[in-house]
Design a protein around this motif. Structure first.
Motif, short mmCIF file in Angstrom:
data_model
loop_
_atom_site.label_atom_id
_atom_site.label_comp_id
_atom_site.label_asym_id
_atom_site.label_seq_id
_atom_site.Cartn_x
_atom_site.Cartn_y
_atom_site.Cartn_z
N VAL A 14 0.86 -1.18 0.00
CA VAL A 14 0.00 0.00 0.00
C VAL A 14 0.89 1.23 0.00
CG1 VAL A 14 -1.76 1.30 1.23
CG2 VAL A 14 -1.84 -1.20 1.22
N GLU A 15 0.71 2.07 -1.02
CA GLU A 15 1.52 3.27 -1.18
C GLU A 15 0.73 4.50 -0.74
OE1 GLU A 15 3.20 1.39 -5.33
OE2 GLU A 15 1.24 2.28 -5.03
N SER A 16 1.45 5.52 -0.36
CA SER A 16 0.84 6.80 -0.04
C SER A 16 1.86 7.90 -0.23
CB SER A 16 0.32 6.81 1.40
OG SER A 16 1.38 6.64 2.31
N LEU A 60 7.15 9.60 -0.39
CA LEU A 60 6.31 8.44 -0.65
C LEU A 60 6.58 7.37 0.39
CD1 LEU A 60 6.72 8.09 -4.53
CD2 LEU A 60 5.12 9.52 -3.24
N SER A 61 5.52 6.67 0.77
CA SER A 61 5.64 5.56 1.71
C SER A 61 4.99 4.32 1.12
CB SER A 61 4.96 5.90 3.05
OG SER A 61 5.51 7.04 3.63
N CYS A 62 5.52 3.18 1.48
CA CYS A 62 4.95 1.91 1.02
C CYS A 62 5.05 0.91 2.16
CB CYS A 62 5.70 1.40 -0.19
SG CYS A 62 5.20 -0.24 -0.76
N VAL A 85 3.65 8.10 -12.54
CA VAL A 85 3.06 7.23 -11.53
C VAL A 85 4.21 6.44 -10.91
CG1 VAL A 85 1.49 5.32 -11.06
CG2 VAL A 85 0.88 7.05 -12.78
N TYR A 86 4.29 6.50 -9.60
CA TYR A 86 5.37 5.83 -8.86
C TYR A 86 4.82 4.54 -8.26
CZ TYR A 86 8.48 9.79 -9.40
OH TYR A 86 9.30 10.76 -9.94
N TYR A 87 5.57 3.47 -8.48
CA TYR A 87 5.16 2.15 -8.01
C TYR A 87 6.17 1.61 -7.00
CZ TYR A 87 2.07 2.06 -12.08
OH TYR A 87 1.09 2.34 -13.00
N TRP A 144 4.09 -5.77 -6.68
CA TRP A 144 3.92 -4.35 -7.04
C TRP A 144 2.77 -3.73 -6.28
CZ3 TRP A 144 7.40 -1.96 -10.15
CH2 TRP A 144 8.23 -2.76 -10.93
N GLY A 145 2.94 -2.45 -5.95
CA GLY A 145 1.84 -1.68 -5.42
C GLY A 145 0.96 -1.17 -6.55
N GLN A 146 -0.09 -0.46 -6.17
CA GLN A 146 -1.07 -0.01 -7.16
C GLN A 146 -0.63 1.27 -7.86
OE1 GLN A 146 -1.27 0.53 -3.94
NE2 GLN A 146 -1.95 2.64 -3.66
#
Length: 121
Positions: free
Chosen positions: A5-7, A20-22, A92-94, A111-113
């Motif tokens: 989960v990214e934010s 960015l955090s994941c 878009v950063y993954y 992979w994140g979304q």
């Protein structure tokens, strides 16, 4: 299986900063390599930065000196601090993780979304 989960994405002016955090969750033995990729329409996804479990990191040349990747192994988190952002960082950063389910298993890529980063005035 690993869920990511990214934010932290958003709109920022040139010269600004974002972090960015994941977060990784699920059932796994290890998170060997954690990293960030980015993609713009019509182009291939490219590696931005990655860090292994020992803290060794690498960056694409275009972000060296501006971006910093770090991880919190206790919380299964990876961060990307992005400073001095430029319009060409828009993408878009993954989040990507190479994870093993057992000690002797081959790592599997997850992979994140994706989260949108837009650098514009």
């Amino acid at each position: 299986q690993v869920q990511l989960v990214e934010s932290g994405g958003g709109l920022v002016q040139p010269g600004g900063s974002l972090r960015l955090s994941c977060t990784a969750s699920g059932s796994f033995f290890s998170l060997d390599v954690m990293g960030w990729y980015r993609q713009v329409p019509g182009k291939e996804r490219e590696l931005v930065a990655r860090i292994d479990s020992g803290g060794t990191s690498e960056y694409v040349d275009s972000v060296k000196g501006r971006f910093t990747i770090s991880r919190d192994n206790r919380k299964n988190l990876v961060y990307l601090q992005m400073n001095s952002l430029k319009p060409e960082d828009t993408a878009v950063y993954y989040c990507n993780v190479q994870s093993r389910r057992r000690a002797h298993y081959t790592p599997v890529s997850y992979w994140g979304q994706g989260t949108q980063v837009t650098v514009s005035s």
